[in-house]
Enzyme design. Structure first.
Site, short mmCIF file in Angstrom:
data_model
loop_
_atom_site.label_atom_id
_atom_site.label_comp_id
_atom_site.label_asym_id
_atom_site.label_seq_id
_atom_site.Cartn_x
_atom_site.Cartn_y
_atom_site.Cartn_z
N GLN A 1 -4.05 3.13 11.62
CA GLN A 1 -3.80 1.72 11.35
C GLN A 1 -4.41 0.80 12.41
O GLN A 1 -4.33 -0.42 12.29
CB GLN A 1 -2.29 1.47 11.28
N HIS B 1 1.41 1.94 13.62
CA HIS B 1 2.28 0.89 14.13
C HIS B 1 1.70 0.14 15.33
O HIS B 1 2.30 0.08 16.40
CB HIS B 1 3.66 1.45 14.46
N GLU C 1 11.71 -5.61 6.31
CA GLU C 1 12.59 -6.72 6.64
C GLU C 1 11.82 -8.03 6.83
O GLU C 1 10.66 -8.03 7.24
CB GLU C 1 13.33 -6.45 7.96
N TYR D 1 16.60 -6.77 17.30
CA TYR D 1 16.56 -6.65 15.84
C TYR D 1 16.89 -5.23 15.36
O TYR D 1 16.76 -4.95 14.18
CB TYR D 1 15.23 -7.18 15.32
N TYR E 1 11.09 8.89 5.27
CA TYR E 1 10.29 9.05 4.05
C TYR E 1 10.67 10.30 3.28
O TYR E 1 10.49 10.39 2.07
CB TYR E 1 8.80 9.05 4.39
#
Length: 368
Positions: free
Chosen positions: A84, A148, A242, A252, A263
């Site tokens: 990513q 991430h 979210e 958070y 998953y």
């Protein structure tokens, strides 16, 4: 006959499950016009005052686009392209006309360890080349994991710079530890220095740029033009994406609290709430894999004004979230099936433009 019956019921179950994966209704009274074609992964883009666009391609390119002409910008730093990671978001200084600063996030190999981590750089463009490059922040340590990285860039009404960095696949180490980068949203002055009133400046060994923590992988972040709050969304695990309103020093919760699961279907935690940890404004179950975010503040789309737009990578549509009294009360699918929506911006002309993987930048058109 037994194998046939089993296969039939298995297929039926899969079909029913697939149909139930996304409950948002489809709005067909909209279409699109391709404005910038032939892009692979337009991770971020921003409009310049003269109407041009600067577009990042994740593979490691910044493209200047104006009047149907694409020009690749030279002089980029080394980009660590893995999973990513790559060249990610881009934005301009609120006073760009005066100082010409552009800001972008990318995966960088600088620092200790193999692999890379998210970095924030600012620079100027002269003769289609980046000049006066300044590395403002580099998350540590490096890792060869490919997930991430975050990462969005936002300026608030006072000119402070906010950016997000995902927890880099280290959920049990990074998000809750203030002495470590990753799984955080950060706040800097526009020149990269750390504001004196950042919440953890006085904490021993804390990363002083941190503004909030306990995040998983925020890939959408925008200033709400009506409230001047920073809104962010993040990829959760299965069933746990979210939307949050980002507040100073707040936790958070990831991974101590979540509405999602692994998953594989196994449990991460049995807690969805805990004292001292923020509840999401909204969460998706099933997950939509959100990327990109924009508020409609213009009147170009009629009663859609005030809506929040979020891209769905998983289901290939633009999610319009209707907001009332600070809450999301309704969602609907726009541009259904267009492809993996990666980035969204409202242009100075008030129209919404959307970056779609393997397509390009498209203009959202509402049918009357």
């Amino acid at each position: 006959m037994k194998p046939i019956k089993f296969s039939y019921f298995l297929l039926l179950l899969i079909a029913l499950t697939t149909c139930a994966q996304d409950k948002n209704p489809i709005n067909k009274m909209n279409s699109h016009e391709v404005v910038v074609s032939d892009l692979n992964n337009p991770w971020g883009f921003v409009f310049l005052p003269d109407g041009a666009m600067l577009i990042t391609e994740k593979e490691g390119k910044i493209i200047h686009y104006k009047d149907n002409i694409k020009t690749e910008i030279d002089g980029l730093p080394e980009i660590y392209v893995r999973g990513q990671g790559g060249l990610l978001d881009i934005n301009i200084h609120p006073k760009y006309n005066e100082n010409r600063w552009i800001y972008f996030s990318y995966a960088s190999t600088k620092g200790d360890g193999e692999g890379g981590n998210t970095a924030i750089m600012r620079a100027k463009i002269k003769k289609n080349t980046l000049v006066e490059k300044e590395l403002l922040y580099k998350a540590e340590p490096n890792t060869t994991k490919g997930q991430h990285f975050g990462s969005r860039i936002v300026f608030d009404k006072d000119g402070y710079l906010y950016f997000s960095i995902g927890e880099r696949g280290e959920r049990d180490i990074n998000p809750q530890d203030l002495t470590r980068d990753c799984g955080k949203i950060y706040r800097l002055n526009a020149d990269g220095t750390i504001p004196d009133d950042n919440p953890f400046v006085g904490f021993k060994n804390a990363k002083k740029a941190i503004w909030s923590y306990g995040h998983r992988n925020p890939q959408g972040m925008k200033l709400n033009p009506e409230t001047n709050e920073i809104w962010s969304h993040e990829h959760g695990p299965k069933g746990g994406d979210e939307i949050n309103i980002i507040k100073k020093s707040k936790n958070y919760g990831w991974p101590i609290i979540t509405y999602g699961e692994n998953y594989s279907g196994t449990t991460i935690t049995d807690q969805t709430k805990k004292a001292g940890m923020e509840q999401p404004l909204h969460y998706w179950d099933p997950s939509i894999a959100p990327s990109g975010m924009a508020f409609i503040s213009s009147t170009n789309y009629g009663d859609w004004k005030g809506s929040l737009l979020v891209g769905s990578l998983k289901f290939s549509y633009l999610d319009r979230c209707q907001i009332k009294n600070g809450k999301i009360i309704k969602e609907e699918r726009l541009l259904d099936g267009i492809g993996r929506v990666r980035s969204i911006e409202q242009a100075p002309d008030g129209f919404i433009y959307v970056g779609v993987e393997n397509l390009g930048i498209v203009k959202l058109i509402r049918k009357q």
